[in-house]
Design a protein around this motif. Structure first.
Motif, PDB file in Angstrom:
ATOM      1  N   GLN A 196       0.933  -1.240   0.021  1.00 55.40           N
ATOM      2  CA  GLN A 196      -0.164   0.032   0.086  1.00 55.40           C
ATOM      3  C   GLN A 196       0.836   1.162   0.010  1.00 55.40           C
ATOM      4  OE1 GLN A 196      -2.267  -0.347   3.496  1.00 55.40           O
ATOM      5  NE2 GLN A 196      -4.015  -1.850   2.513  1.00 55.40           N
ATOM      6  N   ALA A 197       2.126   1.042   0.552  1.00 56.67           N
ATOM      7  CA  ALA A 197       2.771   2.396   0.626  1.00 56.67           C
ATOM      8  C   ALA A 197       3.791   2.601  -0.438  1.00 56.67           C
ATOM      9  CB  ALA A 197       3.827   2.276   1.951  1.00 56.67           C
ATOM     10  N   ALA A 198       3.743   1.670  -1.452  1.00 57.33           N
ATOM     11  CA  ALA A 198       4.623   1.699  -2.607  1.00 57.33           C
ATOM     12  C   ALA A 198       3.685   2.929  -3.594  1.00 57.33           C
ATOM     13  CB  ALA A 198       4.591   0.308  -3.600  1.00 57.33           C
ATOM     14  N   PRO A 199       4.596   3.906  -4.337  1.00 59.00           N
ATOM     15  CA  PRO A 199       4.023   4.791  -5.024  1.00 59.00           C
ATOM     16  C   PRO A 199       3.545   4.318  -6.489  1.00 59.00           C
ATOM     17  CG  PRO A 199       6.512   5.224  -4.808  1.00 59.00           C
ATOM     18  CD  PRO A 199       6.115   3.984  -4.014  1.00 59.00           C
ATOM     19  N   TRP A 200       3.960   2.937  -6.911  1.00 61.56           N
ATOM     20  CA  TRP A 200       3.713   2.599  -7.981  1.00 61.56           C
ATOM     21  C   TRP A 200       2.341   2.754  -8.668  1.00 61.56           C
ATOM     22  CZ3 TRP A 200       1.023  -1.611 -10.288  1.00 61.56           C
ATOM     23  CH2 TRP A 200       1.486  -1.600 -11.466  1.00 61.56           C
ATOM     24  N   GLN A 201       1.900   3.042  -9.772  1.00 61.25           N
ATOM     25  CA  GLN A 201       0.412   3.157 -10.150  1.00 61.25           C
ATOM     26  C   GLN A 201       0.331   2.442 -11.339  1.00 61.25           C
ATOM     27  OE1 GLN A 201      -0.658   7.260 -10.596  1.00 61.25           O
ATOM     28  NE2 GLN A 201      -1.684   7.291  -8.929  1.00 61.25           N
ATOM     29  N   SER A 202      -0.632   1.689 -11.627  1.00 63.24           N
ATOM     30  CA  SER A 202      -0.726   0.826 -13.125  1.00 63.24           C
ATOM     31  C   SER A 202      -0.990   1.869 -14.232  1.00 63.24           C
ATOM     32  CB  SER A 202      -2.144  -0.101 -12.993  1.00 63.24           C
ATOM     33  OG  SER A 202      -3.040   0.799 -13.072  1.00 63.24           O
ATOM     34  N   ILE A 203      -0.654   1.456 -15.493  1.00 63.58           N
ATOM     35  CA  ILE A 203      -0.574   2.377 -16.322  1.00 63.58           C
ATOM     36  C   ILE A 203      -2.109   2.857 -16.718  1.00 63.58           C
ATOM     37  CG2 ILE A 203      -0.728   2.251 -18.828  1.00 63.58           C
ATOM     38  CD1 ILE A 203       2.186   1.935 -18.047  1.00 63.58           C
ATOM     39  N   ASN A 204      -3.221   2.094 -16.580  1.00 59.88           N
ATOM     40  CA  ASN A 204      -4.421   2.526 -16.465  1.00 59.88           C
ATOM     41  C   ASN A 204      -4.878   3.748 -15.573  1.00 59.88           C
ATOM     42  OD1 ASN A 204      -4.890   0.754 -18.754  1.00 59.88           O
ATOM     43  ND2 ASN A 204      -5.829  -0.965 -17.295  1.00 59.88           N
ATOM     44  N   ARG A 254      -2.619   5.707 -14.036  1.00 64.48           N
ATOM     45  CA  ARG A 254      -1.849   6.991 -14.435  1.00 64.48           C
ATOM     46  C   ARG A 254      -2.662   7.652 -15.598  1.00 64.48           C
ATOM     47  NH1 ARG A 254       4.498   7.207 -14.430  1.00 64.48           N
ATOM     48  NH2 ARG A 254       3.663   9.244 -13.947  1.00 64.48           N
ATOM     49  N   GLN A 255      -3.340   7.082 -16.594  1.00 62.20           N
ATOM     50  CA  GLN A 255      -3.801   7.517 -17.585  1.00 62.20           C
ATOM     51  C   GLN A 255      -5.117   8.163 -17.123  1.00 62.20           C
ATOM     52  OE1 GLN A 255      -4.279   4.115 -20.131  1.00 62.20           O
ATOM     53  NE2 GLN A 255      -2.783   4.605 -21.490  1.00 62.20           N
ATOM     54  N   ALA A 256      -5.891   7.456 -16.154  1.00 59.21           N
ATOM     55  CA  ALA A 256      -7.004   7.868 -15.813  1.00 59.21           C
ATOM     56  C   ALA A 256      -6.917   9.406 -14.877  1.00 59.21           C
ATOM     57  CB  ALA A 256      -7.751   7.211 -14.841  1.00 59.21           C
ATOM     58  N   ASN A 257      -5.639   9.500 -14.099  1.00 57.96           N
ATOM     59  CA  ASN A 257      -5.362  10.541 -13.470  1.00 57.96           C
ATOM     60  C   ASN A 257      -4.909  11.663 -14.083  1.00 57.96           C
ATOM     61  OD1 ASN A 257      -5.771   9.106 -10.915  1.00 57.96           O
ATOM     62  ND2 ASN A 257      -3.549   8.635 -10.719  1.00 57.96           N
ATOM     63  N   LEU A 258      -4.416  11.433 -15.321  1.00 56.23           N
ATOM     64  CA  LEU A 258      -3.720  12.545 -16.225  1.00 56.23           C
ATOM     65  C   LEU A 258      -4.932  13.130 -17.038  1.00 56.23           C
ATOM     66  CD1 LEU A 258      -0.387  11.228 -17.415  1.00 56.23           C
ATOM     67  CD2 LEU A 258      -0.757  13.476 -16.382  1.00 56.23           C
ATOM     68  N   GLU A 259      -5.804  12.061 -17.503  1.00 51.56           N
ATOM     69  CA  GLU A 259      -6.970  12.828 -18.259  1.00 51.56           C
ATOM     70  C   GLU A 259      -7.932  13.645 -17.435  1.00 51.56           C
ATOM     71  OE1 GLU A 259      -9.571  10.787 -21.451  1.00 51.56           O
ATOM     72  OE2 GLU A 259      -9.259   9.388 -19.629  1.00 51.56           O
ATOM     73  N   GLN A 260      -8.080  13.002 -15.909  1.00 54.71           N
ATOM     74  CA  GLN A 260      -8.910  13.806 -15.001  1.00 54.71           C
ATOM     75  C   GLN A 260      -8.211  15.383 -14.778  1.00 54.71           C
ATOM     76  OE1 GLN A 260      -9.043  11.733 -11.002  1.00 54.71           O
ATOM     77  NE2 GLN A 260     -11.035  13.158 -10.639  1.00 54.71           N
ATOM     78  N   ARG A 261      -6.819  15.301 -14.594  1.00 50.51           N
ATOM     79  CA  ARG A 261      -6.258  16.648 -14.315  1.00 50.51           C
ATOM     80  C   ARG A 261      -6.462  17.466 -15.590  1.00 50.51           C
ATOM     81  NH1 ARG A 261      -0.239  15.332 -13.346  1.00 50.51           N
ATOM     82  NH2 ARG A 261      -0.211  17.673 -12.966  1.00 50.51           N
ATOM     83  N   ILE A 262      -6.359  17.127 -16.826  1.00 52.47           N
ATOM     84  CA  ILE A 262      -6.604  17.944 -17.969  1.00 52.47           C
ATOM     85  C   ILE A 262      -8.059  18.474 -17.953  1.00 52.47           C
ATOM     86  CG2 ILE A 262      -6.609  18.008 -20.471  1.00 52.47           C
ATOM     87  CD1 ILE A 262      -4.164  15.732 -20.323  1.00 52.47           C
ATOM     88  N   ASP A 263      -9.056  17.471 -17.720  1.00 52.43           N
ATOM     89  CA  ASP A 263     -10.383  17.685 -17.600  1.00 52.43           C
ATOM     90  C   ASP A 263     -10.610  18.933 -16.583  1.00 52.43           C
ATOM     91  OD1 ASP A 263     -10.863  16.204 -19.948  1.00 52.43           O
ATOM     92  OD2 ASP A 263     -11.760  14.601 -18.485  1.00 52.43           O
TER      93      ASP A 263
END
Length: 111
Positions: free
Chosen positions: A22-30, A32-41
């Motif tokens: 749970q403490a690992a900063p790793w995120q799945s590719i999907n 990361r894509q969802a987060n970036l898309e949300q930040r742009i929107d």
């Protein structure tokens, strides 16, 4: 006594594993894509991103998504390809941050 200590040590190791994951900063590719898309929107909705900035960022986003699809079609993601995608997502994430905070917003003409 040794048996009890070994049992306790094994139990501690097993129970600590999910916490480390749970403490690992790793995120799945999907993710990361969802987060970036949300930040742009969100940047477009708030006015922090102009339409031109958002279009440029979305174009880069689509380019990375096409590259990922190409990697997955060929043979799945290797560690090198995963690292390449991570680096590209990191760069895009920094671009989103910079564009959102460049004081050039959708309503900049109103001054």
């Amino acid at each position: 006594m040794k048996r009890i200590l070994l049992s306790l040590a094994a139990l501690a190791a097993v129970s600590a594993a999910p916490l480390a994951a749970q403490a690992a900063p790793w995120q799945s590719i999907n993710q990361r894509q969802a987060n970036l898309e949300q930040r742009i929107d969100q940047g477009v909705r708030s006015g922090e991103l102009t339409r031109a900035e958002a279009a440029r960022l979305r174009g880069e986003f689509r380019s990375i998504a096409r590259l990922e699809a190409s990697y997955r079609r060929s043979h799945g993601l290797s560690m090198r390809e995963r690292a390449d995608l991570d680096a590209r997502f990191d760069r895009l994430s920094r671009q989103v941050l910079a564009e959102k905070h460049d004081r050039q917003d959708r309503d900049h003409r109103r001054g």
